[in-house]
Design a protein around this motif. Sequence first.
Motif, PDB file in Angstrom:
ATOM      1  N   TYR A  43       4.517   4.792   5.209  1.00 58.59           N
ATOM      2  CA  TYR A  43       4.931   3.693   6.095  1.00 58.59           C
ATOM      3  C   TYR A  43       5.032   4.144   7.553  1.00 58.59           C
ATOM      4  O   TYR A  43       4.723   3.396   8.464  1.00 58.59           O
ATOM      5  CB  TYR A  43       6.296   3.154   5.651  1.00 58.59           C
ATOM      6  N   MET A 109       2.159  -2.063  15.559  1.00 50.38           N
ATOM      7  CA  MET A 109       1.910  -3.390  14.993  1.00 50.38           C
ATOM      8  C   MET A 109       1.330  -3.281  13.580  1.00 50.38           C
ATOM      9  O   MET A 109       1.706  -4.011  12.670  1.00 50.38           O
ATOM     10  CB  MET A 109       0.902  -4.159  15.862  1.00 50.38           C
ATOM     11  N   ILE A 110       0.408  -2.341  13.438  1.00 53.97           N
ATOM     12  CA  ILE A 110      -0.248  -2.157  12.140  1.00 53.97           C
ATOM     13  C   ILE A 110       0.773  -1.682  11.101  1.00 53.97           C
ATOM     14  O   ILE A 110       0.836  -2.189   9.986  1.00 53.97           O
ATOM     15  CB  ILE A 110      -1.423  -1.161  12.260  1.00 53.97           C
ATOM     16  N   GLN A 113       3.196  -4.685  10.231  1.00 51.38           N
ATOM     17  CA  GLN A 113       2.665  -5.724   9.351  1.00 51.38           C
ATOM     18  C   GLN A 113       2.375  -5.156   7.947  1.00 51.38           C
ATOM     19  O   GLN A 113       2.452  -5.880   6.963  1.00 51.38           O
ATOM     20  CB  GLN A 113       1.446  -6.430   9.970  1.00 51.38           C
ATOM     21  N   PHE A 114       2.113  -3.852   7.852  1.00 50.16           N
ATOM     22  CA  PHE A 114       1.918  -3.244   6.538  1.00 50.16           C
ATOM     23  C   PHE A 114       3.251  -3.244   5.757  1.00 50.16           C
ATOM     24  O   PHE A 114       3.297  -3.579   4.575  1.00 50.16           O
ATOM     25  CB  PHE A 114       1.382  -1.824   6.690  1.00 50.16           C
ATOM     26  N   ASP A 117       4.038  -6.620   4.284  1.00 50.25           N
ATOM     27  CA  ASP A 117       3.084  -7.181   3.319  1.00 50.25           C
ATOM     28  C   ASP A 117       3.682  -7.136   1.905  1.00 50.25           C
ATOM     29  O   ASP A 117       3.858  -6.076   1.325  1.00 50.25           O
ATOM     30  CB  ASP A 117       1.775  -6.387   3.364  1.00 50.25           C
ATOM     31  N   GLU A 118       4.016  -8.310   1.384  1.00 50.19           N
ATOM     32  CA  GLU A 118       4.715  -8.384   0.090  1.00 50.19           C
ATOM     33  C   GLU A 118       3.878  -7.838  -1.066  1.00 50.19           C
ATOM     34  O   GLU A 118       4.383  -7.179  -1.964  1.00 50.19           O
ATOM     35  CB  GLU A 118       5.097  -9.834  -0.226  1.00 50.19           C
ATOM     36  N   ALA A 120       1.450  -5.613  -0.957  1.00 46.92           N
ATOM     37  CA  ALA A 120       1.368  -4.153  -0.853  1.00 46.92           C
ATOM     38  C   ALA A 120       2.682  -3.536  -1.340  1.00 46.92           C
ATOM     39  O   ALA A 120       2.689  -2.519  -2.036  1.00 46.92           O
ATOM     40  CB  ALA A 120       1.071  -3.747   0.584  1.00 46.92           C
TER      41      ALA A 120
ATOM     42  N   ASN B  37      -4.044  -3.369   4.370  1.00 46.74           N
ATOM     43  CA  ASN B  37      -2.755  -3.186   3.687  1.00 46.74           C
ATOM     44  C   ASN B  37      -2.940  -2.851   2.213  1.00 46.74           C
ATOM     45  O   ASN B  37      -2.276  -1.963   1.686  1.00 46.74           O
ATOM     46  CB  ASN B  37      -1.907  -4.447   3.810  1.00 46.74           C
ATOM     47  N   LEU B  38      -3.845  -3.575   1.571  1.00 50.65           N
ATOM     48  CA  LEU B  38      -4.057  -3.317   0.146  1.00 50.65           C
ATOM     49  C   LEU B  38      -4.658  -1.929  -0.072  1.00 50.65           C
ATOM     50  O   LEU B  38      -4.239  -1.191  -0.949  1.00 50.65           O
ATOM     51  CB  LEU B  38      -4.954  -4.379  -0.470  1.00 50.65           C
ATOM     52  N   SER B  41      -1.913   0.641   0.534  1.00 46.95           N
ATOM     53  CA  SER B  41      -0.929   0.747  -0.543  1.00 46.95           C
ATOM     54  C   SER B  41      -1.548   1.392  -1.778  1.00 46.95           C
ATOM     55  O   SER B  41      -0.910   2.164  -2.474  1.00 46.95           O
ATOM     56  CB  SER B  41      -0.333  -0.627  -0.876  1.00 46.95           C
ATOM     57  N   ALA B 145       3.665 -11.855  -5.402  1.00 48.97           N
ATOM     58  CA  ALA B 145       3.385 -12.090  -3.994  1.00 48.97           C
ATOM     59  C   ALA B 145       1.894 -12.045  -3.755  1.00 48.97           C
ATOM     60  O   ALA B 145       1.171 -11.289  -4.400  1.00 48.97           O
ATOM     61  CB  ALA B 145       4.091 -11.054  -3.139  1.00 48.97           C
TER      62      ALA B 145
END
Lengths: 199, 382
Positions: A43, A109-110, A113-114, A117-118, A120, B37-38, B41, B145
Amino acid sequence: MESRSININANSFILLLRKGDNRAFETLFRLYYDKLFHIAKGYLDSHEDAEGVVQNTFLKIWEYRLKLEVSTNLNGYLYAMTKNACLDHLKHQKIKNNYIDLRQHKKRMIQYQFLKDEAASLLLKNELERKIIQGLDLLPEKCKKVFVKSRMEGLKHHEIAKLMGISKRTVDNHIANALRHMRLHLREFLSLIFIILLK
Amino acid sequence: MSTEEILKYIKGDASTEEAKQVEDWIISSDLNAKKYNLLKSQFIAATFNQTTDTVEVGREYEAFSKKAQQIKRIQGLRSLLKYAASIILVFGTGYILYTANLDDQEPVPIPENAITLQTADDKIMVISENGTAQVLDKQGNIVGAQSGSKLVYDNAPVLEELVYNTLTVPYGKTFDLQLSDGTKVTLNAGSSIKYPVKFLKDIHREVFLIGEAFFDVAHDVEHQFVVNADQMDITVLGTKFNVSSYPEDAMVNTVLVEGSVQISPTDEDQDMKTNTRLEPGFKASLEKSNGQVTIDEADISLHTAWINGKIVFRHTPFKNIVKKLERHYDVEIINNNQLLDNEVFTASFDIETIEEVLATFSKTYPIHYQYNEIKQLVINSN
């Protein structure tokens, strides 16, 4: 299918955490620290920041341990605490550095928003739980069944013997084997066994 | 931006210039951000062990332990109750405001070409393709989600009974789903799948499919995974396979990519069941009219190309091609050239428009096509 996994959310374990039992916290710490650190590092993109954030997360859990209920899902709770701490960390950084270049700004910002992200998040939380269960599941099947019944469900040895149709001596052996196995393969879970043995 | 380039950035292997490009790409659109994001993760999820090997947990625990003892001393001096009370108060108010807000919403008509999710209370949610959405249970807990073209379910909530959701994808679209057990499903155009929000620990895993989907089933020896597809049940433990079971098609097809699956007709008595085992690279076809199952060797790429947005035909009769095109492009096609129906074609399309696809056919076969007044594509012989 009670034998599938050792339940980290067992009431007895959470009650010990609530009481502030040192060994229970050590178990929790040893089970989760590296994994939460890994997530925080992802993160925040920083080794040092992640270290600080996860240390503080555990301190917060310790400080507010009375918020833990027997119904609390420990995995979800630990993950959420870590994620929120990372969010706070980013916000705090923003206040600290008013003058940052455009590139830094974009990066933040990246990251932000990461974190938000629900999907993720769910993916990571689920994987975290799977990793923990996998680790505990390394125990041989029969052994695990006896061990869980004895140490997590609080059944007496003779009760387990009756329930599973085996002799009390076999139950004793299984538990001894469980302990030996964990000692050999899962060094970090030793403390868990201590706590449970004390119960 | 290619997946490889993004992954290189995520791993920290990209040069400054490359990193800048990826960053600009990510912030240029929500969709790009979701894709990143995916990937990120998934990368983190796949690399837990790397960190585990480098961390000295013992030393970290010492550091924690010292500070924890300090806190314990301070805590002895003050009451925690005040804290707990104020936290509950804040959470409580937030929850009431939030639910009140939801109840006020007017029901919105569902657009025909929308991806929809039917929840356990029979409410229908519209899933916007590049948006975010949350699936809540009766208590208001998040159980799933959405991010972009993927919907992920939580494996944590403890449910005593099976609660189903149904995801429906219209023609012209596809959607990804990750079930609570980690099983990944890609749903093809014009398909619908019904699945439990959370699988229960005492019974096998079971989902219901209309249309076509690719399954990557999470391995769990103690819980069989059963796909109910029209007249065919497909039973697996953990494997990758494609099921095509559109109501308008004459066959139910299962193509196995990895592992092993068992095929059985749905309606038979449990004792009488004729089970068929399928090996990787083979296809089981069930003829719906007479219940006959045939096993053939199959070209896997042909059956899974749709996952990457491609349509591939190999020696396929035109009448079958028409059905696939209708689903893929969400158009209605009327073929007035009966002779063409049984002609076989081999072709593959990727980003072409439906007009370009038909233009390609017209190069090798004398056909002519045009839209009529109700937007149907009509094919006539030249």
